[in-house]
Scaffold this motif. Structure first.
Motif, PDB file in Angstrom:
ATOM      1  N   PRO A   1       0.818  -1.228   0.000  1.00 41.40           N
ATOM      2  CA  PRO A   1       0.000   0.000   0.000  1.00 41.40           C
ATOM      3  C   PRO A   1       0.844   1.268   0.000  1.00 41.40           C
ATOM      4  N   LEU A   2       2.032   1.189   0.569  1.00 37.65           N
ATOM      5  CA  LEU A   2       2.890   2.371   0.560  1.00 37.65           C
ATOM      6  C   LEU A   2       3.292   2.754  -0.852  1.00 37.65           C
ATOM      7  N   ILE A   3       3.509   1.757  -1.695  1.00 38.54           N
ATOM      8  CA  ILE A   3       3.860   2.036  -3.074  1.00 38.54           C
ATOM      9  C   ILE A   3       2.691   2.707  -3.791  1.00 38.54           C
ATOM     10  N   ASP A   4       1.485   2.238  -3.510  1.00 38.87           N
ATOM     11  CA  ASP A   4       0.311   2.854  -4.124  1.00 38.87           C
ATOM     12  C   ASP A   4       0.141   4.300  -3.665  1.00 38.87           C
TER      13      ASP A   4
ATOM     14  N   ARG B   1       2.645   6.360  -5.452  1.00 37.63           N
ATOM     15  CA  ARG B   1       2.243   6.548  -6.835  1.00 37.63           C
ATOM     16  C   ARG B   1       1.180   7.638  -6.948  1.00 37.63           C
ATOM     17  N   ARG B   2       0.238   7.651  -6.015  1.00 37.57           N
ATOM     18  CA  ARG B   2      -0.789   8.702  -6.032  1.00 37.57           C
ATOM     19  C   ARG B   2      -0.187  10.073  -5.770  1.00 37.57           C
ATOM     20  N   ARG B   3       0.783  10.114  -4.869  1.00 38.33           N
ATOM     21  CA  ARG B   3       1.429  11.400  -4.593  1.00 38.33           C
ATOM     22  C   ARG B   3       2.146  11.929  -5.828  1.00 38.33           C
ATOM     23  N   ARG B   4       2.821  11.028  -6.524  1.00 36.20           N
ATOM     24  CA  ARG B   4       3.501  11.457  -7.750  1.00 36.20           C
ATOM     25  C   ARG B   4       2.515  11.951  -8.786  1.00 36.20           C
TER      26      ARG B   4
ATOM     27  N   ILE C   1      -0.044  16.592 -11.623  1.00 40.84           N
ATOM     28  CA  ILE C   1      -1.234  17.405 -11.908  1.00 40.84           C
ATOM     29  C   ILE C   1      -1.058  18.829 -11.391  1.00 40.84           C
ATOM     30  N   ALA C   2      -0.463  18.975 -10.196  1.00 36.59           N
ATOM     31  CA  ALA C   2      -0.246  20.315  -9.638  1.00 36.59           C
ATOM     32  C   ALA C   2       0.720  21.125 -10.498  1.00 36.59           C
ATOM     33  N   LYS C   3       1.767  20.462 -10.997  1.00 36.89           N
ATOM     34  CA  LYS C   3       2.710  21.169 -11.856  1.00 36.89           C
ATOM     35  C   LYS C   3       2.037  21.632 -13.155  1.00 36.89           C
ATOM     36  N   LEU C   4       1.219  20.763 -13.746  1.00 40.08           N
ATOM     37  CA  LEU C   4       0.497  21.157 -14.955  1.00 40.08           C
ATOM     38  C   LEU C   4      -0.454  22.314 -14.690  1.00 40.08           C
TER      39      LEU C   4
END
Length: 324
Positions: free
Chosen positions: A102-105, A108-111, A116-119
């Motif tokens: 779950p930590l990997i998931d 992945r969501r944070r990335r 999206i925030a950068k865009l």
């Protein structure tokens, strides 16, 4: 057994077993291999036993195996190829474990959120730049084009006074032949009175510039006369010189004062001391500036007392105008 069969059997064996057999054929011990590679004996034994989890990373494992194979006389590239085949199931298992973690998931969501925030920030910056261009650059560009087009348009519509066509110049109308005949008849009958003079005065023609045009006649003499205006007013003469306003100010302390007349001429601009009395005269209205109102004792204009409290005072300073 042929050489091809021995190579096929060797390829089917584990990499650690191949290295161990080659070491034994060379008559080398685990310690000798470890000393030559600057490794611990436990690392060499882990490679021979296929316990690759003891190695820190796959990159280090491949480096150790390649050096080991060269030391015991094996083909290093072939050994590394066999090692890749042997490590493939472990890689797949590790990838599955990462997917299930779950930590990997969460990471992945944070990335994804960061992307999206950068865009979004990039889009907002582009919108802000466009708004600034529309608000500041476009009006100046439009105004520059309008200024460049204005002379061409006005040059077509307007012309200097010297370039006016002759037809547009208004000229006095020529006397009508019938009116000339009537004037001749009236002159002969003797009743050409002062009525035409009154009509001329009532018009826009100045009295002293009115000249009776000579009649073209052989019998009537030419008469030129100046008609006095019927409504002329006597000139206004000044009975006495220009009116002058007299101002007198008494001080009880140090005060800077400035007085100017109606023409802007400075009548006084100086620092007055306690007990001084300033007396000036000039063409009204007089503009007075007092730097310290609290030091003014009395103000008299044209002989009459002036109350300085009737004028606005800011920071003990007052400006006012006195007129007759």
């Amino acid at each position: 057994m042929t050489s091809d069969d021995s190579q096929q059997n060797a390829a089917n064996e584990a990499v650690g077993l191949q290295l161990k057999r080659a070491r034994e054929r060379q008559g080398l011990s685990v310690a000798q291999i470890a000393d030559a590679q600057h490794l611990r004996n436990g690392v060499v034994q882990a490679i021979e036993n296929g316990d690759y989890a003891q190695i820190d990373s796959e990159l280090f494992l491949k480096g150790y195996v390649r050096a080991y194979a060269k030391q015991v006389g094996l083909d290093a590239d072939a050994i590394i190829a066999d090692l890749n085949v042997e490590l493939e199931p472990a890689r797949i298992q590790k990838a599955r474990e990462l997917e299930a973690n779950p930590l990997i998931d969460i990471e992945r969501r944070r990335r994804r959120k960061r992307r999206i925030a950068k865009l979004f920030l990039l889009f907002a910056a582009m919108v802000a730049v466009g708004a600034l261009v529309v608000m500041f650059v476009m009006p100046k560009f439009t105004a520059g084009q309008a200024d460049a087009e204005l002379p061409a348009e006005t040059g077509v519509m307007s012309q200097p006074d010297d370039a006016l066509p002759e037809d547009s110049i208004s000229l006095p109308d020529e006397p009508d032949s019938k009116s000339d005949d009537n004037n001749e008849i009236q002159s002969d009958l003797g009743y050409l009175d002062e009525a035409p003079a009154a009509e001329l005065v009532a018009g826009d023609v100045e009295p002293e510039q009115v000249v009776v045009q000579p009649e073209v006649s052989d019998q009537v003499p030419v008469v030129a006369q100046t008609i006095e205006p019927a409504l002329a007013q006597p000139p206004v003469t000044e009975s006495s010189g220009p009116v002058s306003g007299v101002l007198e100010i008494a001080f009880t302390g140090d005060c800077w004062v400035q007085v100017s007349d109606a023409t802007g001429h400075r009548l006084a601009s100086s620092l007055q001391r306690a007990g001084d009395t300033l007396q000036v005269s000039g063409k009204p209205p007089l503009k007075v500036v007092i730097g310290a109102v609290s030091t003014v004792d009395t103000i008299r204009f044209q002989g009459e007392s002036v109350d300085i409290r009737d004028f606005p005072v800011v920071n003990n300073r007052s400006e006012f105008t006195l007129t007759i």
